[in-house]
Design a protein around this motif. Structure first.
Motif, PDB file in Angstrom:
ATOM      1  N   ASP A  37      -0.576  18.321  15.777  1.00 38.13           N
ATOM      2  CA  ASP A  37      -0.485  17.330  14.705  1.00 38.13           C
ATOM      3  C   ASP A  37      -1.830  16.609  14.669  1.00 38.13           C
ATOM      4  O   ASP A  37      -2.039  15.604  15.365  1.00 38.13           O
ATOM      5  N   ILE A  38      -2.753  17.144  13.907  1.00 42.51           N
ATOM      6  CA  ILE A  38      -4.114  16.618  13.900  1.00 42.51           C
ATOM      7  C   ILE A  38      -4.146  15.161  13.446  1.00 42.51           C
ATOM      8  O   ILE A  38      -4.913  14.358  13.979  1.00 42.51           O
ATOM      9  N   LYS A  39      -3.297  14.799  12.493  1.00 43.46           N
ATOM     10  CA  LYS A  39      -3.247  13.397  12.060  1.00 43.46           C
ATOM     11  C   LYS A  39      -2.854  12.479  13.214  1.00 43.46           C
ATOM     12  O   LYS A  39      -3.426  11.402  13.388  1.00 43.46           O
ATOM     13  N   ALA A  40      -1.892  12.887  14.025  1.00 43.77           N
ATOM     14  CA  ALA A  40      -1.480  12.081  15.181  1.00 43.77           C
ATOM     15  C   ALA A  40      -2.626  11.955  16.177  1.00 43.77           C
ATOM     16  O   ALA A  40      -2.865  10.874  16.729  1.00 43.77           O
ATOM     17  N   PHE A  41      -3.360  13.045  16.388  1.00 46.06           N
ATOM     18  CA  PHE A  41      -4.515  12.983  17.281  1.00 46.06           C
ATOM     19  C   PHE A  41      -5.616  12.109  16.685  1.00 46.06           C
ATOM     20  O   PHE A  41      -6.301  11.390  17.405  1.00 46.06           O
ATOM     21  N   GLY A  42      -5.775  12.171  15.370  1.00 46.26           N
ATOM     22  CA  GLY A  42      -6.748  11.302  14.703  1.00 46.26           C
ATOM     23  C   GLY A  42      -6.405   9.835  14.898  1.00 46.26           C
ATOM     24  O   GLY A  42      -7.279   9.002  15.157  1.00 46.26           O
ATOM     25  N   GLU A  43      -5.126   9.507  14.786  1.00 47.23           N
ATOM     26  CA  GLU A  43      -4.679   8.128  14.992  1.00 47.23           C
ATOM     27  C   GLU A  43      -4.883   7.700  16.443  1.00 47.23           C
ATOM     28  O   GLU A  43      -5.309   6.573  16.714  1.00 47.23           O
ATOM     29  N   LEU A  44      -4.593   8.596  17.376  1.00 49.40           N
ATOM     30  CA  LEU A  44      -4.789   8.293  18.787  1.00 49.40           C
ATOM     31  C   LEU A  44      -6.268   8.061  19.084  1.00 49.40           C
ATOM     32  O   LEU A  44      -6.632   7.108  19.778  1.00 49.40           O
ATOM     33  N   ALA A  45      -7.120   8.921  18.552  1.00 47.45           N
ATOM     34  CA  ALA A  45      -8.560   8.764  18.766  1.00 47.45           C
ATOM     35  C   ALA A  45      -9.047   7.430  18.204  1.00 47.45           C
ATOM     36  O   ALA A  45      -9.834   6.725  18.855  1.00 47.45           O
ATOM     37  N   LYS A  46      -8.571   7.079  17.033  1.00 48.74           N
ATOM     38  CA  LYS A  46      -8.971   5.807  16.430  1.00 48.74           C
ATOM     39  C   LYS A  46      -8.484   4.624  17.274  1.00 48.74           C
ATOM     40  O   LYS A  46      -9.240   3.689  17.542  1.00 48.74           O
TER      41      LYS A  46
END
Length: 97
Positions: free
Chosen positions: A55-64
């Motif tokens: 879930d790239i969006k979830a990873f994007g949110e985690l990274a942010k």
């Protein structure tokens, strides 16, 4: 992917870079491995050879949330099928082969 693993464990560790591994289908598992020294999340989606999708969006949110870079190996899907930059990735890797 074996080539990435070997790069991390046989080459980059010589420069003091440490790696931790988790199930790509579970971003929360990645979060438990983040330390004060963590600089980036590196994911491959879909994975090779099991073709598991992250879930790239979830990873994007985690990274942010954690102020980290998100690096996505997008070799299998290419920009035609998946555009990780639109989902929060900072760096995207594509195969030239």
């Amino acid at each position: 992917y074996g080539g990435t693993y070997r790069l991390f464990e046989q080459v980059l560790v010589q420069y003091g870079i440490k790696f931790a591994y988790a199930d790509i289908r579970n971003p929360q598992e990645f979060e438990t491995l983040i330390t004060e020294n963590t600089k980036a999340l590196f994911i491959e989606s879909p994975t090779n050879p099991l073709m598991q999708k992250a879930d790239i969006k979830a990873f994007g949110e985690l990274a942010k949330k954690k102020n980290l870079l998100l690096i996505v190996d997008n070799t299998f899907y290419t920009p035609l099928l998946q555009q990780p930059i639109n989902d929060g990735a900072h760096i995207v890797i594509h195969s030239a082969t």
